[in-house]
Write a protein that holds these residues in place. Structure first.
Motif, mmCIF file in Angstrom:
data_model
loop_
_atom_site.group_PDB
_atom_site.id
_atom_site.type_symbol
_atom_site.label_atom_id
_atom_site.label_comp_id
_atom_site.label_asym_id
_atom_site.label_seq_id
_atom_site.Cartn_x
_atom_site.Cartn_y
_atom_site.Cartn_z
ATOM 1 N N THR A 140 51.464 51.154 54.143
ATOM 2 C CA THR A 140 51.337 52.434 53.450
ATOM 3 C C THR A 140 50.233 53.247 54.100
ATOM 4 O OG1 THR A 140 51.054 53.497 51.290
ATOM 5 C CG2 THR A 140 49.691 51.566 51.737
ATOM 6 N N GLY A 141 50.409 54.571 54.100
ATOM 7 C CA GLY A 141 49.400 55.433 54.704
ATOM 8 C C GLY A 141 49.806 56.887 54.635
ATOM 9 N N HIS A 142 48.906 57.739 55.141
ATOM 10 C CA HIS A 142 49.193 59.161 55.200
ATOM 11 C C HIS A 142 50.251 59.436 56.248
ATOM 12 C CE1 HIS A 142 46.061 60.611 52.513
ATOM 13 N NE2 HIS A 142 45.263 59.685 53.023
ATOM 14 N N THR A 143 51.045 60.428 55.999
ATOM 15 C CA THR A 143 52.075 60.792 56.961
ATOM 16 C C THR A 143 51.451 61.088 58.312
ATOM 17 O OG1 THR A 143 51.957 63.039 56.101
ATOM 18 C CG2 THR A 143 53.741 61.640 55.286
ATOM 19 N N ALA A 253 56.462 50.022 66.216
ATOM 20 C CA ALA A 253 55.809 51.071 65.418
ATOM 21 C C ALA A 253 54.589 50.561 64.660
ATOM 22 C CB ALA A 253 56.811 51.674 64.427
ATOM 23 N N VAL A 254 54.406 49.236 64.585
ATOM 24 C CA VAL A 254 53.299 48.700 63.793
ATOM 25 C C VAL A 254 51.954 49.112 64.383
ATOM 26 C CG1 VAL A 254 52.124 46.570 63.103
ATOM 27 C CG2 VAL A 254 54.604 46.785 62.807
ATOM 28 N N ARG A 255 51.781 48.967 65.687
ATOM 29 C CA ARG A 255 50.478 49.272 66.298
ATOM 30 C C ARG A 255 50.061 50.727 66.101
ATOM 31 N NH1 ARG A 255 49.846 45.950 72.032
ATOM 32 N NH2 ARG A 255 49.896 43.853 71.126
ATOM 33 N N ALA A 260 46.641 54.589 63.204
ATOM 34 C CA ALA A 260 46.523 55.840 62.456
ATOM 35 C C ALA A 260 45.926 55.629 61.066
ATOM 36 C CB ALA A 260 47.893 56.499 62.340
ATOM 37 N N GLY A 261 45.514 54.405 60.770
ATOM 38 C CA GLY A 261 44.861 54.140 59.494
ATOM 39 C C GLY A 261 45.759 53.602 58.403
ATOM 40 N N TRP A 262 47.010 53.291 58.723
ATOM 41 C CA TRP A 262 47.886 52.702 57.715
ATOM 42 C C TRP A 262 47.407 51.292 57.367
ATOM 43 C CZ3 TRP A 262 53.326 54.174 56.353
ATOM 44 C CH2 TRP A 262 53.517 55.561 56.517
ATOM 45 N N ARG A 263 47.676 50.874 56.120
ATOM 46 C CA ARG A 263 47.204 49.581 55.632
ATOM 47 C C ARG A 263 48.381 48.649 55.346
ATOM 48 N NH1 ARG A 263 45.656 49.537 50.860
ATOM 49 N NH2 ARG A 263 46.485 51.568 50.209
#
Length: 290
Positions: A140-143, A253-255, A260-263
């Protein structure tokens, strides 16, 4: 109806629409919450119509349930175990094993599931012939920003399903229709230089909103596969600015998402009779229906 050993005091049978409320109570007791889980009649109804649900009964009441969904592809049908939950008061009494015996009587067919981290789960699925292959990450994270050369447009479940079938040989039309009927559901196509290269559906309520399932053109290389996910996530409009996606840990896409700050908020373990029933470098699966 299947009668089990008297000492167990258990009975397993196929579920009906009359069992939806009881299934919801078991799911809630097992920690399930919110939309598109066992407490959601729409989700349970979809599985009753297009899959199979079995319930286990003890003392005259339903104390557990399991569900499978057949996923037909070019190499045959894979049986996906969508759910298996037992009321905490009946853990350790053989309910899960009884449900698997009913849902997976054939031991030579392709089978898969996403196992939770519950201590009973992995031993049970291993005993059913499945191996553990890679973690499924709940992110989850900001777009994020849209990658260059990519555009995203709204579509229809029929168009998305047609593209997915052409790329994978899997007909997910009924699933895409069901996903699109969920709160905030929308079918999406991502184009690279104007050519459709990824197609899927986003849906969900509140913090649960995000990309539910995405299929891609098999000709995409790793960087393009990553960008297809980033492009779709960038196109999602969320009230709080966050979105959600489930990705295999090896997915390219994980890296960039972590950078980008996703958790990572949770993870499951992909278990299957064969490692490549899902390609971890390309699959963007629904944990419930893959």
């Amino acid at each position: 109806m299947t009668n089990l050993a008297p000492r167990q005091g258990l009975m397993v049978r196929g579920a009906t629409t009359a069992d939806v409320d009881a299934i919801g109570r078991v799911a809630e007791a097992a920690g399930q919450r919110g939309e598109w889980t066992g407490v959601d009649p729409a989700y349970v109804g979809h599985l009753l119509r297009y899959g199979r649900i079995a319930v286990v009964i003890a003392g005259g009441r339903i104390v557990g349930f399991g569900a499978t969904r057949g996923i037909p592809g070019r190499d045959g049908v894979t049986s996906m175990l969508c759910d298996l939950f037992v009321h905490p008061s009946h853990h350790g009494r053989g309910c899960g094993r009884a449900l698997l015996a009913e849902l997976w009587p054939e031991q030579n067919s392709p089978r898969m599931t996403f196992s939770s981290q519950h201590p009973h789960a992995l031993p049970l699925y291993t005993s059913a012939g499945l191996g553990g292959w890679w973690p499924l990450l709940y992110l989850t994270g900001h777009t994020v920003s849209t990658p260059a050369r990519w555009t995203v447009e709204s579509s229809t479940p029929e168009a998305v399903s047609t593209l997915e079938a052409a790329w994978t040989g899997i007909d997910r039309r009924t699933d895409h229709r069901a996903w699109a009927r969920r709160p905030n559901g929308m079918a999406i196509v991502a184009n690279l230089d104007g050519r459709p290269c990824a197609a899927g559906t986003a849906a969900g309520e509140g913090d649960g909103f995000g990309l539910v399932h995405l299929a891609g053109d098999p000709r995409l290389h790793d960087a393009q596969a990553a960008d297809s996910v980033l492009a779709v996530l960038a196109a999602l409009e969320t009230a709080g600015g966050n979105a959600r996606v489930c990705l295999p840990a090896p997915h390219p896409a994980v890296r960039p998402l972590l950078a980008a700050g996703w958790r990572v908020t949770s993870m499951d373990l992909f278990m299957a009779t064969h490692a490549m029933l899902l390609d971890p470098h390309r699959a963007v699966p629904s944990p419930a229906l893959a």
